[in-house]
Design a protein around this motif. Structure first.
Motif, PDB file in Angstrom:
ATOM      1  N   SER A 240       1.106 -20.840  -1.446  1.00  0.00           N
ATOM      2  CA  SER A 240       1.210 -20.795   0.024  1.00  0.00           C
ATOM      3  C   SER A 240       0.242 -19.784   0.616  1.00  0.00           C
ATOM      4  O   SER A 240      -0.002 -19.790   1.810  1.00  0.00           O
ATOM      5  CB  SER A 240       2.632 -20.406   0.422  1.00  0.00           C
ATOM      6  N   MET A 241      -0.286 -18.905  -0.225  1.00  0.00           N
ATOM      7  CA  MET A 241      -1.151 -17.799   0.185  1.00  0.00           C
ATOM      8  C   MET A 241      -0.408 -16.783   1.066  1.00  0.00           C
ATOM      9  O   MET A 241      -1.025 -16.005   1.789  1.00  0.00           O
ATOM     10  CB  MET A 241      -2.430 -18.285   0.882  1.00  0.00           C
ATOM     11  N   GLU A 242       0.920 -16.789   0.978  1.00  0.00           N
ATOM     12  CA  GLU A 242       1.655 -15.719   1.646  1.00  0.00           C
ATOM     13  C   GLU A 242       1.581 -14.476   0.782  1.00  0.00           C
ATOM     14  O   GLU A 242       1.611 -14.571  -0.455  1.00  0.00           O
ATOM     15  CB  GLU A 242       3.132 -16.111   1.804  1.00  0.00           C
ATOM     16  N   TYR A 243       1.508 -13.328   1.430  1.00  0.00           N
ATOM     17  CA  TYR A 243       1.435 -12.110   0.633  1.00  0.00           C
ATOM     18  C   TYR A 243       2.231 -10.994   1.287  1.00  0.00           C
ATOM     19  O   TYR A 243       2.523 -11.027   2.478  1.00  0.00           O
ATOM     20  CB  TYR A 243      -0.018 -11.674   0.433  1.00  0.00           C
ATOM     21  N   GLU A 244       2.576 -10.029   0.445  1.00  0.00           N
ATOM     22  CA  GLU A 244       3.387  -8.914   0.921  1.00  0.00           C
ATOM     23  C   GLU A 244       2.862  -7.637   0.277  1.00  0.00           C
ATOM     24  O   GLU A 244       2.528  -7.638  -0.913  1.00  0.00           O
ATOM     25  CB  GLU A 244       4.822  -9.170   0.465  1.00  0.00           C
ATOM     26  N   TYR A 245       2.788  -6.581   1.074  1.00  0.00           N
ATOM     27  CA  TYR A 245       2.376  -5.288   0.516  1.00  0.00           C
ATOM     28  C   TYR A 245       3.600  -4.562  -0.027  1.00  0.00           C
ATOM     29  O   TYR A 245       4.639  -4.517   0.626  1.00  0.00           O
ATOM     30  CB  TYR A 245       1.728  -4.425   1.597  1.00  0.00           C
ATOM     31  N   PHE A 246       3.487  -4.007  -1.220  1.00  0.00           N
ATOM     32  CA  PHE A 246       4.566  -3.207  -1.810  1.00  0.00           C
ATOM     33  C   PHE A 246       4.051  -1.777  -1.973  1.00  0.00           C
ATOM     34  O   PHE A 246       3.084  -1.577  -2.712  1.00  0.00           O
ATOM     35  CB  PHE A 246       4.927  -3.720  -3.211  1.00  0.00           C
ATOM     36  N   PRO A 247       4.705  -0.799  -1.311  1.00  0.00           N
ATOM     37  CA  PRO A 247       4.289   0.588  -1.539  1.00  0.00           C
ATOM     38  C   PRO A 247       4.402   0.881  -3.036  1.00  0.00           C
ATOM     39  O   PRO A 247       5.389   0.488  -3.658  1.00  0.00           O
ATOM     40  CB  PRO A 247       5.317   1.414  -0.761  1.00  0.00           C
ATOM     41  N   PHE A 248       3.393   1.522  -3.587  1.00  0.00           N
ATOM     42  CA  PHE A 248       3.436   1.784  -5.028  1.00  0.00           C
ATOM     43  C   PHE A 248       3.281   3.269  -5.285  1.00  0.00           C
ATOM     44  O   PHE A 248       2.217   3.832  -5.083  1.00  0.00           O
ATOM     45  CB  PHE A 248       2.340   0.992  -5.747  1.00  0.00           C
ATOM     46  N   ASP A 249       4.391   3.878  -5.674  1.00  0.00           N
ATOM     47  CA  ASP A 249       4.386   5.309  -5.926  1.00  0.00           C
ATOM     48  C   ASP A 249       5.359   5.575  -7.067  1.00  0.00           C
ATOM     49  O   ASP A 249       6.494   6.000  -6.855  1.00  0.00           O
ATOM     50  CB  ASP A 249       4.835   6.036  -4.638  1.00  0.00           C
ATOM     51  N   PRO A 250       4.929   5.255  -8.295  1.00  0.00           N
ATOM     52  CA  PRO A 250       5.860   5.314  -9.420  1.00  0.00           C
ATOM     53  C   PRO A 250       6.181   6.754  -9.822  1.00  0.00           C
ATOM     54  O   PRO A 250       5.554   7.297 -10.725  1.00  0.00           O
ATOM     55  CB  PRO A 250       5.107   4.583 -10.534  1.00  0.00           C
ATOM     56  N   LYS A 251       7.138   7.322  -9.133  1.00  0.00           N
ATOM     57  CA  LYS A 251       7.484   8.736  -9.396  1.00  0.00           C
ATOM     58  C   LYS A 251       7.884   8.931 -10.853  1.00  0.00           C
ATOM     59  O   LYS A 251       8.701   8.197 -11.387  1.00  0.00           O
ATOM     60  CB  LYS A 251       8.640   9.154  -8.488  1.00  0.00           C
ATOM     61  N   GLY A 252       7.254   9.906 -11.495  1.00  0.00           N
ATOM     62  CA  GLY A 252       7.593  10.186 -12.893  1.00  0.00           C
ATOM     63  C   GLY A 252       6.761   9.391 -13.885  1.00  0.00           C
ATOM     64  O   GLY A 252       6.900   9.553 -15.091  1.00  0.00           O
ATOM     65  N   TYR A 253       5.903   8.502 -13.355  1.00  0.00           N
ATOM     66  CA  TYR A 253       5.062   7.681 -14.242  1.00  0.00           C
ATOM     67  C   TYR A 253       3.620   7.688 -13.748  1.00  0.00           C
ATOM     68  O   TYR A 253       3.362   7.959 -12.587  1.00  0.00           O
ATOM     69  CB  TYR A 253       5.541   6.221 -14.241  1.00  0.00           C
ATOM     70  N   LYS A 254       2.735   7.328 -14.670  1.00  0.00           N
ATOM     71  CA  LYS A 254       1.339   7.136 -14.278  1.00  0.00           C
ATOM     72  C   LYS A 254       0.895   5.755 -14.750  1.00  0.00           C
ATOM     73  O   LYS A 254       1.360   5.273 -15.783  1.00  0.00           O
ATOM     74  CB  LYS A 254       0.452   8.166 -14.983  1.00  0.00           C
ATOM     75  N   LEU A 255      -0.033   5.178 -13.982  1.00  0.00           N
ATOM     76  CA  LEU A 255      -0.684   3.955 -14.452  1.00  0.00           C
ATOM     77  C   LEU A 255      -2.052   4.368 -14.963  1.00  0.00           C
ATOM     78  O   LEU A 255      -2.813   5.020 -14.247  1.00  0.00           O
ATOM     79  CB  LEU A 255      -0.890   2.981 -13.299  1.00  0.00           C
ATOM     80  N   VAL A 256      -2.361   3.971 -16.188  1.00  0.00           N
ATOM     81  CA  VAL A 256      -3.654   4.360 -16.737  1.00  0.00           C
ATOM     82  C   VAL A 256      -4.264   3.182 -17.501  1.00  0.00           C
ATOM     83  O   VAL A 256      -3.553   2.414 -18.153  1.00  0.00           O
ATOM     84  CB  VAL A 256      -3.521   5.636 -17.618  1.00  0.00           C
TER      85      VAL A 256
END
Ligand code: GLA
Length: 378
Positions: free
Chosen positions: A190-206
């Motif tokens: 459908s090309m619908e999209y949603e923004y999700f705040p991303f702030d993984p407290k206590g974790y890191k993305l690497v």
């Protein structure tokens, strides 16, 4: 000198004037791999690594472009017959042509560009390049009248028509729509999209970049897509979006074992994206991580787009107690994306660098993920 200074200095040297600066970003994808061209969901975000270009209309019908990183200059016209042979220039030429095909205006310009998106790492440096120029041409020649989805499609069609990759929309979407500190869930049907705040407290993305890129004979990416399309057709569906494991098992005898495995992965992956979104909303990172491992397993065993080096990094992450880890992007090399608890981070990185180096004779590159804005005027 930073990227911007390097570019403006060079532009002045070559063209004796100043242009306008634009940038667009590479991307990560938390989960939802090879689902975009199957009408499924993806969950990407733009990162702080970009392609940046300074551009100025030159009043002619020719484009003169300097690539700082390739140390090359190319001049091309804007007609179909003018396609340059250099791959990097074909991306820019393709974006010009695809804009024109859609009724957009493009005139001759001078440009200098460079970037810090690692090449071949699965971070979509090509989508960043396409999106940077698509955004710029819209701003310089079209009063920003072309909408953002169309800009993403201009990049995607460039891959299809000028670069031989029959890709989905995820990379260009992420590069154009990216927003600081937010991931985006896109429904590719459908090309619908949603923004999700991303702030993984206590974790890191690497990201752990294996710095290997396996030779892609026979375009295995396009072959994966063809498998999915064959199965969808056999099911009488447009894409695998609505297919269930029951549907797939019911036609198991009529399709090849290979096509079965490809479709099995895609069906599972659709559900994993939704499960990850739910888990994120609850702050349940353990579930997010578990799903990432499942994706890796599927990409490695069923979709067969992993490789020895990436499976090695995935096993190592598991042993090190990393919360989630998987190969990211199209596959066949590149990097793993890892969700790591803060207190395990240092040990994991140290071990990954050492053990990978002992085994393969070179160190992997490590990139901390910073979720940033997408295409923009600088
Ligand atoms: C590449 C393609 C995307 C997507 C991913 C796999 O990055 O460009 O469209 O299919 O692979 O998820």
């Amino acid at each position: 000198m930073n990227l911007q200074e390097t570019i403006t200095k060079r532009f002045k040297e070559v063209f004796g004037t100043d242009g306008t600066l634009y940038a667009s970003a590479g991307r990560i994808n938390l989960i939802g791999e090879h689902t975009d061209y199957n009408g499924g969901f993806v969950f990407p975000g733009a990162i702080d690594k970009v392609i940046m270009a300074e551009i100025k209309p030159n009043g002619t019908d020719k484009c003169h472009v300097v690539s700082i990183d390739q140390n090359q200059e190319v001049e091309f016209g804007l007609n179909e017959a003018d396609a340059p042979k250099e791959m990097w220039a074909r991306y820019i030429f393709g974006v010009c042509r695809e804009t024109i095909k859609r009724g957009g205006k493009v005139e001759g310009f001078d440009a200098v560009f460079a970037g810090n998106v690692p090449l071949g790492a699965g971070l979509s440096s090509s989508a960043a390049l396409e999106s940077c120029f698509a955004f710029a041409l819209n701003d310089l020649f079209n009063d920003n009248s072309i909408d953002k989805f169309e800009l993403a499609r201009i990049g995607q069609s460039t891959e299809h028509n000028y670069c031989g990759v029959n890709c989905g929309i995820m990379d260009q979407f992420a590069s154009v729509f990216g927003k600081k500190d937010h991931l985006m869930r896109l429904d590719c049907r459908s090309m619908e999209y949603e923004y999700f705040p991303f702030d993984p407290k206590g974790y890191k993305l690497v990201l752990v970049d294996s710095v290997v890129k396996h030779e892609l004979v026979d375009s295995p990416y396009n072959k994966r897509r063809e498998s999915c399309e064959r199965v969808a057709k056999r099911l009488g569906m447009e894409t695998l979006r609505d297919a269930t494991m029951e549907d797939l098992n019911a036609i198991k005898g009529d399709i090849t074992a290979e096509d079965y495995l490809r479709a099995k992965f895609v069906i599972g992956e659709k559900d994993r994206v939704l499960a990850v979104c739910d888990a994120l909303e609850k702050g349940d990172y353990e579930t997010v991580g578990k799903k990432m491992y499942e994706t890796h397993e599927g990409l490695s065993k069923d979709y067969e787009v992993s490789c020895e080096e990436l499976d090695f990094l995935n096993d190592l992450a598991r042993r090190e107690g990393v919360t989630g880890s998987r190969i990211m992007g199209g596959g066949f090399g590149g990097c793993t994306i890892n969700l790591v608890a803060d207190d395990r981070y240092d040990h994991f990185i140290k071990t990954a660098v050492k053990e990978f180096n002992d085994r393969y004779g070179h160190e992997p590159r490590i990139y901390d993920v910073v979720i940033s804005d997408g295409a923009r005027r600088v």
